[in-house]
Design an enzyme around this catalytic site. Structure first.
Site, PDB file in Angstrom:
ATOM      1  N   TRP A 157      61.203  70.336  23.156  1.00 28.33           N
ATOM      2  CA  TRP A 157      62.454  69.963  22.489  1.00 28.33           C
ATOM      3  C   TRP A 157      62.265  69.580  21.035  1.00 28.33           C
ATOM      4  O   TRP A 157      63.243  69.418  20.321  1.00 28.33           O
ATOM      5  CB  TRP A 157      63.114  68.798  23.234  1.00 28.33           C
ATOM      6  CG  TRP A 157      62.163  67.672  23.544  1.00 28.33           C
ATOM      7  CD1 TRP A 157      61.536  67.449  24.748  1.00 28.33           C
ATOM      8  CD2 TRP A 157      61.684  66.651  22.660  1.00 28.33           C
ATOM      9  NE1 TRP A 157      60.710  66.361  24.657  1.00 28.33           N
ATOM     10  CE2 TRP A 157      60.788  65.850  23.382  1.00 28.33           C
ATOM     11  CE3 TRP A 157      61.929  66.340  21.321  1.00 28.33           C
ATOM     12  CZ2 TRP A 157      60.115  64.767  22.818  1.00 28.33           C
ATOM     13  CZ3 TRP A 157      61.268  65.259  20.749  1.00 28.33           C
ATOM     14  CH2 TRP A 157      60.372  64.487  21.506  1.00 28.33           C
ATOM     15  N   LYS A 181      62.056  79.733  28.672  1.00 28.81           N
ATOM     16  CA  LYS A 181      62.537  78.549  29.401  1.00 28.81           C
ATOM     17  C   LYS A 181      62.511  77.410  28.391  1.00 28.81           C
ATOM     18  O   LYS A 181      61.476  76.815  28.122  1.00 28.81           O
ATOM     19  CB  LYS A 181      61.592  78.255  30.567  1.00 28.81           C
ATOM     20  CG  LYS A 181      62.196  77.491  31.724  1.00 28.81           C
ATOM     21  CD  LYS A 181      62.851  76.172  31.369  1.00 28.81           C
ATOM     22  CE  LYS A 181      61.906  75.000  31.333  1.00 28.81           C
ATOM     23  NZ  LYS A 181      62.516  73.766  30.772  1.00 28.81           N
ATOM     24  N   PRO A 182      63.676  77.126  27.764  1.00 31.00           N
ATOM     25  CA  PRO A 182      63.688  76.062  26.750  1.00 31.00           C
ATOM     26  C   PRO A 182      63.676  74.690  27.403  1.00 31.00           C
ATOM     27  O   PRO A 182      63.937  74.558  28.601  1.00 31.00           O
ATOM     28  CB  PRO A 182      65.017  76.301  26.020  1.00 31.00           C
ATOM     29  CG  PRO A 182      65.910  76.920  27.048  1.00 31.00           C
ATOM     30  CD  PRO A 182      65.016  77.705  27.991  1.00 31.00           C
ATOM     31  N   ALA A 183      63.407  73.663  26.612  1.00 32.58           N
ATOM     32  CA  ALA A 183      63.473  72.293  27.116  1.00 32.58           C
ATOM     33  C   ALA A 183      64.911  71.970  27.518  1.00 32.58           C
ATOM     34  O   ALA A 183      65.863  72.413  26.860  1.00 32.58           O
ATOM     35  CB  ALA A 183      63.002  71.320  26.036  1.00 32.58           C
ATOM     36  N   GLY A 234      53.920  72.320  24.697  1.00 32.40           N
ATOM     37  CA  GLY A 234      54.394  71.070  25.294  1.00 32.40           C
ATOM     38  C   GLY A 234      53.235  70.121  25.484  1.00 32.40           C
ATOM     39  O   GLY A 234      52.196  70.218  24.815  1.00 32.40           O
ATOM     40  N   SER A 235      53.393  69.228  26.407  1.00 26.33           N
ATOM     41  CA  SER A 235      52.393  68.178  26.594  1.00 26.33           C
ATOM     42  C   SER A 235      51.142  68.724  27.296  1.00 26.33           C
ATOM     43  O   SER A 235      51.210  69.695  28.052  1.00 26.33           O
ATOM     44  CB  SER A 235      52.991  67.055  27.441  1.00 26.33           C
ATOM     45  OG  SER A 235      53.368  67.563  28.702  1.00 26.33           O
ATOM     46  N   GLU A 256      49.848  75.574  23.561  1.00 22.31           N
ATOM     47  CA  GLU A 256      49.935  74.744  22.346  1.00 22.31           C
ATOM     48  C   GLU A 256      50.297  73.345  22.823  1.00 22.31           C
ATOM     49  O   GLU A 256      51.452  73.072  23.145  1.00 22.31           O
ATOM     50  CB  GLU A 256      51.003  75.292  21.398  1.00 22.31           C
ATOM     51  CG  GLU A 256      50.692  76.658  20.813  1.00 22.31           C
ATOM     52  CD  GLU A 256      49.561  76.638  19.808  1.00 22.31           C
ATOM     53  OE1 GLU A 256      49.162  75.547  19.360  1.00 22.31           O
ATOM     54  OE2 GLU A 256      49.050  77.715  19.501  1.00 22.31           O
ATOM     55  N   LEU A 257      49.312  72.464  22.903  1.00 26.45           N
ATOM     56  CA  LEU A 257      49.509  71.182  23.586  1.00 26.45           C
ATOM     57  C   LEU A 257      49.530  70.014  22.596  1.00 26.45           C
ATOM     58  O   LEU A 257      49.700  70.201  21.402  1.00 26.45           O
ATOM     59  CB  LEU A 257      48.435  71.029  24.660  1.00 26.45           C
ATOM     60  CG  LEU A 257      48.326  72.230  25.622  1.00 26.45           C
ATOM     61  CD1 LEU A 257      47.200  72.034  26.633  1.00 26.45           C
ATOM     62  CD2 LEU A 257      49.641  72.492  26.328  1.00 26.45           C
ATOM     63  N   CYS A 290      53.769  67.302  16.897  1.00 20.39           N
ATOM     64  CA  CYS A 290      52.378  67.388  17.359  1.00 20.39           C
ATOM     65  C   CYS A 290      51.385  67.240  16.205  1.00 20.39           C
ATOM     66  O   CYS A 290      50.218  66.948  16.429  1.00 20.39           O
ATOM     67  CB  CYS A 290      52.148  68.698  18.098  1.00 20.39           C
ATOM     68  SG  CYS A 290      52.584  70.135  17.124  1.00 20.39           S
ATOM     69  N   GLU A 387      48.978  60.345  22.366  1.00 25.27           N
ATOM     70  CA  GLU A 387      49.850  60.945  21.359  1.00 25.27           C
ATOM     71  C   GLU A 387      51.098  60.060  21.299  1.00 25.27           C
ATOM     72  O   GLU A 387      51.828  59.933  22.282  1.00 25.27           O
ATOM     73  CB  GLU A 387      50.216  62.359  21.808  1.00 25.27           C
ATOM     74  CG  GLU A 387      51.092  63.067  20.827  1.00 25.27           C
ATOM     75  CD  GLU A 387      51.442  64.475  21.299  1.00 25.27           C
ATOM     76  OE1 GLU A 387      51.712  64.673  22.489  1.00 25.27           O
ATOM     77  OE2 GLU A 387      51.458  65.372  20.447  1.00 25.27           O
TER      78      GLU A 387
END
Ligand code: NAP
Length: 488
Positions: A157, A181-183, A234-235, A256-257, A290, A387
């Site tokens: 998001w 699949k978006p947030a 995402g996370s 991509e975390l 991030c 984070e």
């Protein structure tokens, strides 16, 4: 509605195979504005059989899409790019409404997101194979790069537009079809991208947006034989989960975390200049980035001067509704994020951190967290280890470069690092020793289409942007054409 110049950009249905689709059981979920909890719209809770059908349709659409020339695909992508820029104001407003960031930042995100489409429209034309000198007599050896297949893109998001285009543009350019699949907090930016893809003439089934229960959808995407690539932003927690699920069908995964970026100011750095850069590196998207500077390391000789300058600059930031042109920091995404920010501060203070500035009584609403400066953080504190993803800046002093390298690398994350200073030998030494996928020297801005964005350690796998971005959605096929001398 919501003062969009083009109200048709607020789509409240999923987009599958060129059609706008409701949930087969009629269920949906409402989405609200984090700034004031006002209602924005509803999105369908698609059912498992609808997700499976969407995958099959995307697979069928690949037949025509991959057969097109790279040039013809580039023309479609550039149409999409044009549509996005023509609707920049509405798309930016949608981001501000659903995500909370300022309109200024949202406009920047639209430009940033569109720039990946332009980049990959061009890069797709250069998806070269190679020829190799042959080790087999009378043979010609070569490779081609083929689209990997249907790609599932699962996005966060915090950048509801650009995290989609950075993936989708690469996948589409090389000939894949995609399911996004978006947030759940920010689906409308994704659905607006689908509306514009439709207007741009992308064929049915090439770009799809599916909404609903994240765990159910992701499990189907990760385990379905027909999906060949999972690209996730995402996370780290969810990334690990998806990797486990995708192992069952041995999919190509790019991840991509999370990040835990160190910001290191060298001893020769002017404290006020360092504070200006650190404030910029910390508070973009209200710290929900991030790349945000998560741990700020300042040489002990300039520590007090830095804290004073940072606090002074931080006090100038205005927190408020992102639609207000004076706002610098919008709300956090939800109550959970506000609670996490408060608990990080409590944890740090209980372990000896000093609260230099930041008063939550000034917060203009329930999803807001005022910028906060904590001094004397230590590796034992959550603010150092996790984070933060909020406007809490943690600063600690260091005495020498060896010590600061050890501290900076003391994390499972390895996305980005910042160095500020003048001594080129010290800078070069740090650049080599920092265990991060991206190291930026004397510049807060580091991202854009030409660079390979991505982390090492538990910050991810693979790269987005640059020529390497195509690798995540293509596979190499090798041809051995033998016995060529026969018959002549
Ligand atoms: P998140 O909670 O991991 O969610 C990301 C996506 O995964 C969303 O679409 C989410 O859907 C879905 N998801 C959530 N729980 C799931 C589950 N149990 N199974 C399957 N899918 C699930 O991350 P976020 O809070 O949206 O985003 C913040 C994170 O993204 C931060 O860690 C940040 O560092 C990272 N990030 C990384 C980069 C990068 O390039 N490295 C860029 C931006 C952000 P729902 O929204 O529907 O729950």
């Amino acid at each position: 509605m919501h003062f969009l110049q083009d109200p048709r950009l607020l789509r409240q249905l999923a987009y599958i195979n060129g059609k706008w689709v409701a949930s087969s059981n009629g269920h949906d979920t409402s989405v609200s504005n984090p700034a004031d909890d006002s209602f924005i719209g509803r999105i369908p809770d698609l059912q498992p059989e609808q997700i499976s059908a969407a995958i099959e349709q995307a697979d069928k659409a690949m037949i025509g899409w991959r057969a097109m020339s790279a040039d013809a695909r580039a023309v479609k992508l550039m149409n999409w790019h044009e549509q996005i820029l023509q609707n920049r104001e509405d798309l930016a407003l949608l981001i501000t409404l659903e995500q909370g960031k300022t309109l200024r930042d949202a406009r920047g995100e639209i430009d940033y997101g569109a720039s990946f489409i332009r980049w990959f429209a061009e890069e797709g034309r250069r998806a070269y194979g190679e020829t190799m000198p042959s080790h087999i007599p009378n043979a010609q050896l070569s490779t081609v790069r083929e689209p990997i297949g249907v790609a599932a893109l699962i996005t966060p998001w915090n950048f509801p537009n650009a995290m989609i285009t950075r993936k989708a543009a690469a996948a589409l350019a090389v000939g894949c079809t995609v399911l996004v699949k978006p947030a759940s907090e920010t689906p409308f930016s994704a659905l607006a991208l689908a509306e514009l893809a439709d207007r741009a003439g992308l064929p049915a089934g090439v770009f799809n947006v599916i909404t609903g229960d994240p765990a159910m959808i992701s499990a189907i995407l990760c385990k379905h034989e027909t999906v060949k690539a999972i690209s996730f932003t995402g996370s780290t927690r969810v990334g690990r989960l998806l990797l486990e699920q995708a192992a069952s069908t041995v999919k190509k995964c790019s991840m991509e975390l999370g990040g835990n970026a160190p910001f290191i100011a060298l001893p020769d750095m002017d404290p006020d200049e360092a504070a200006k850069a650190a404030v910029d590196a910390k508070f973009q998207t209200s710290g929900q980035d991030c790349l945000a500077a998560n741990r700020i390391f300042i040489h002990r000789d300039s520590y007090d001067a830095f804290l004073e300058a940072f606090a002074r600059r931080m006090a100038q930031l205005k927190t408020g509704n992102g639609q207000d042109p004076d706002t610098d920091l919008g709300p956090l995404i939800n109550q959970q994020a506000v609670d996490k920010a408060a608990s990080l501060v409590d944890d740090a203070m209980s372990k000896g951190a000093r609260l230099v500035a930041g008063d939550q009584f000034d917060a203009p609403g329930r999803h807001y967290f005022m910028p906060t400066l904590l001094a004397d953080i230590t590796p034992q504190m959550r603010v150092f280890r996790e984070e933060n993803f909020c406007p809490v800046a943690g600063v600690m002093p260091y005495d020498d470069l060896e010590q600061v390298v050890t501290l900076a690398n003391d994390t499972e994350y390895g996305l980005a690092a910042y160095i500020y200073g003048n001594d080129i030998r010290q800078i070069w030494g740090l650049m080599q020793q920092l265990e991060f996928g991206m190291v930026s020297v004397n510049s807060v801005k580091m991202t854009g289409p030409p660079i390979p964005f991505g982390g090492i350690k538990q910050s991810g796998l693979g790269r987005e942007g640059s020529r390497h971005g195509l690798d995540e959605f293509s596979q190499i096929k090798y041809y051995c054409l033998g016995n060529l001398a026969a018959g002549f």
